[in-house]
Design a protein around this motif. Structure first.
Motif, short mmCIF file in Angstrom:
data_model
loop_
_atom_site.label_atom_id
_atom_site.label_comp_id
_atom_site.label_asym_id
_atom_site.label_seq_id
_atom_site.Cartn_x
_atom_site.Cartn_y
_atom_site.Cartn_z
N ASP A 271 0.80 -1.23 0.00
CA ASP A 271 0.00 0.00 0.00
C ASP A 271 0.83 1.28 0.00
O ASP A 271 0.25 2.37 -0.11
N ARG A 272 2.14 1.21 0.11
CA ARG A 272 2.92 2.44 0.28
C ARG A 272 4.20 2.46 -0.54
O ARG A 272 4.89 1.45 -0.68
N GLN A 290 -2.15 0.94 -3.56
CA GLN A 290 -2.89 -0.18 -2.98
C GLN A 290 -2.44 -1.54 -3.49
O GLN A 290 -2.27 -1.74 -4.69
N GLY A 291 -2.27 -2.47 -2.56
CA GLY A 291 -1.92 -3.84 -2.92
C GLY A 291 -0.91 -4.43 -1.96
O GLY A 291 0.14 -3.84 -1.69
N GLU A 292 -1.22 -5.61 -1.41
CA GLU A 292 -0.29 -6.27 -0.48
C GLU A 292 0.56 -7.29 -1.23
O GLU A 292 0.27 -7.67 -2.36
N SER A 309 2.46 -2.04 -7.57
CA SER A 309 1.74 -2.43 -6.37
C SER A 309 1.43 -3.92 -6.44
O SER A 309 1.62 -4.57 -7.47
N GLY A 310 0.91 -4.47 -5.33
CA GLY A 310 0.72 -5.91 -5.23
C GLY A 310 -0.68 -6.37 -5.56
O GLY A 310 -1.36 -5.80 -6.43
N THR A 315 -0.79 -2.07 -10.21
CA THR A 315 -0.63 -0.87 -11.04
C THR A 315 0.84 -0.45 -11.05
O THR A 315 1.50 -0.49 -10.01
N ILE A 316 1.33 -0.08 -12.23
CA ILE A 316 2.63 0.57 -12.31
C ILE A 316 2.41 2.06 -12.07
O ILE A 316 1.51 2.66 -12.67
#
Length: 451
Positions: A271-272, A290-292, A309-310, A315-316
């Motif tokens: 997320d960061r 967003q994304g783990e 993101s995960g 997203t790039i």
């Protein structure tokens, strides 16, 4: 960059010859002529050496963590039967990539089902194992099947090698294989295991620990929490200098990079994407991403930081560095939901960004805009990060196939090379050789190394 260093050396030699000539004409004394003549010889010898073949590869993805080598004359073709200088069997299991410092190669591994954490020193020229040190013992726990109990790639300063292991322990081992210190200030836990690698910045070992709760497995994984740590350890003593905080975030496995003349650490977790001050660890700016479970490490180019993101919203993102606080709304240059890398880090080769997706499709993306230029489905699965070396792109699959490509506006294969064994680690480059780690072996590709 290394090439800039090369230009400086060559120009320096040229200037020295010029000034020596002028000075020698100004002094008629024979002794002065001899002195300056000797200097000319030394300068000439220095200029004929090839610094491009003397590159060390001392951390994950090499100098600056960008996956780029400045060397030339590197191998193009190899196999189990050809162009292998040596092959060394490795004990245990570990997906850390090899690093090279002088005549030493270092890898980590875990034996006894993950309990024994080991740092291995290997002679670069012969492939002989010089020592195999148990630096730590840990209690194995949960991890993803793709992970190992010795996944973080070590880092070296030319005198010691520094390694991180599954439970959060960081160790320093000297070049004779002796344990120097151990830092156990972080009690790390993650359902995924530990996948990020430490970096060396000035006198600090910086290591991200983006884990999850031991008590409630959803916390830190599915639910954000505030317990992620970016740890900075004094490389001489092993004492913790600072603990950087993310705020609310989730699990991740991203190796940091540094920008702004090593004043700023760029580190990402679930997320960061964040910038921390190298002196204090204070968070400077943060972008919501967003994304783990995010794994690819950032790269830079075009004045931007390229991140991914995960799970959930892959997203790039191209981020403009700078600003203070939450800069999500002001510093994202572009976003692209196609071509998002899952495990391999992206590779920037001006003017393109190359990524390998979870479904094993190679994307070539225009780095300034985020527009997809072309895409090509690759054979096999990919975990190792791509490499730029000798002006060519090297991409290695999990089944040991390295595809060599030209960079450009179309997909063009130059060569394909296969080795036996599963390959999750990224290639290291040093002194005209590639070093490739498979499940049970380390290969030296190319001509027989010399000291």
């Amino acid at each position: 960059m290394f090439l800039e260093g090369q230009d400086t050396v060559l120009l320096g030699c040229s200037d020295l010859r010029y000034h020596v000539f002028i000075l020698s004409e100004s002094y008629r004394d024979c002794r002065m002529r001899l002195l300056f003549g000797a200097l000319i010889i030394v300068a000439g010898l220095s200029s004929t050496s090839d610094p491009l073949r003397g590159e060390d590869w001392t951390r994950f993805r090499g100098p600056n963590g960008q996956g780029k080598s400045a060397e030339r004359g590197l191998p193009l073709r190899w196999s189990e039967e050809s162009n292998v200088a040596w092959k060394t069997r490795l004990p245990g299991q570990g997906w850390s990539s090899p690093i090279v410092s002088g005549d030493h190669i270092f890898v980590t591994t875990a034996t006894e089902n993950g309990a024994s954490c080991r740092v291995i020193g290997i002679d670069r020229t012969s492939g002989d194992i010089l020592w195999n040190t148990e630096a730590h013992r840990q209690v194995p726990g949960p991890k993803r099947a793709q992970n190992s109990y010795a996944t973080p790639t070590p880092v070296s300063d030319g005198a010691r090698v520094y390694a991180a292991f599954y439970d959060g322990t960081i160790v320093a081992v000297d070049f004779d294989g002796r344990l120097v210190w151990k830092n156990e200030d972080v009690d790390f836990h993650s359902l995924h295991g530990l996948g990020a690698s430490p970096i060396l910045v000035g006198g600090l070992i910086v290591m991200p620990f983006d884990g999850s709760s031991r008590v409630d497995q959803r916390v830190g994984w599915k639910e954000p929490w505030d317990q992620a740590v970016l740890l900075a350890v004094d490389k001489e003593t092993g004492n913790t200098k600072w603990r950087g905080e993310r705020g609310l975030s989730r699990v991740g496995h991203v190796t940091p990079i540094v920008i702004e003349n090593e004043r700023t650490v760029i580190s990402a977790g679930g997320d960061r994407v964040q910038a921390h001050d190298i002196e204090t660890g204070k968070r400077i700016w943060s972008v919501y991403s967003q994304g783990e479970g995010v794994t690819p490490s950032p790269v830079t180019g075009e004045g931007l930081i390229f991140t991914s993101s995960g799970f959930e919203e892959p997203t790039i993102r191209a981020i403009r560095p700078g600003g203070r606080g939450d800069v999500t709304g002001s510093h994202i240059a572009w976003e692209q939901k196609r071509g998002v890398p899952a495990l391999p880090s992206p590779l920037y080769v001006e003017p393109f960004l190359y990524t390998v997706t979870r479904d094993n499709i190679l994307h070539c993306i225009e780095a300034k805009t985020g527009d997809v230029v072309w895409l090509e489905r690759l054979k096999g699965n990919y975990s190792a990060s791509p490499l730029l070396a000798d002006g060519r792109i090297y991409i290695t699959s999990e089944d040991g196939l390295t595809t060599v490509l030209e960079s450009g506006t179309r997909y063009k294969v130059i060569a394909q090379n296969r080795l036996d064994g599963k390959t999750m680690a990224s290639i290291a480059v040093s002194r005209g050789n590639f070093f490739i780690r498979t499940g049970d072996s380390l290969y030296c590709i190319g001509e027989q190394p010399t000291q």
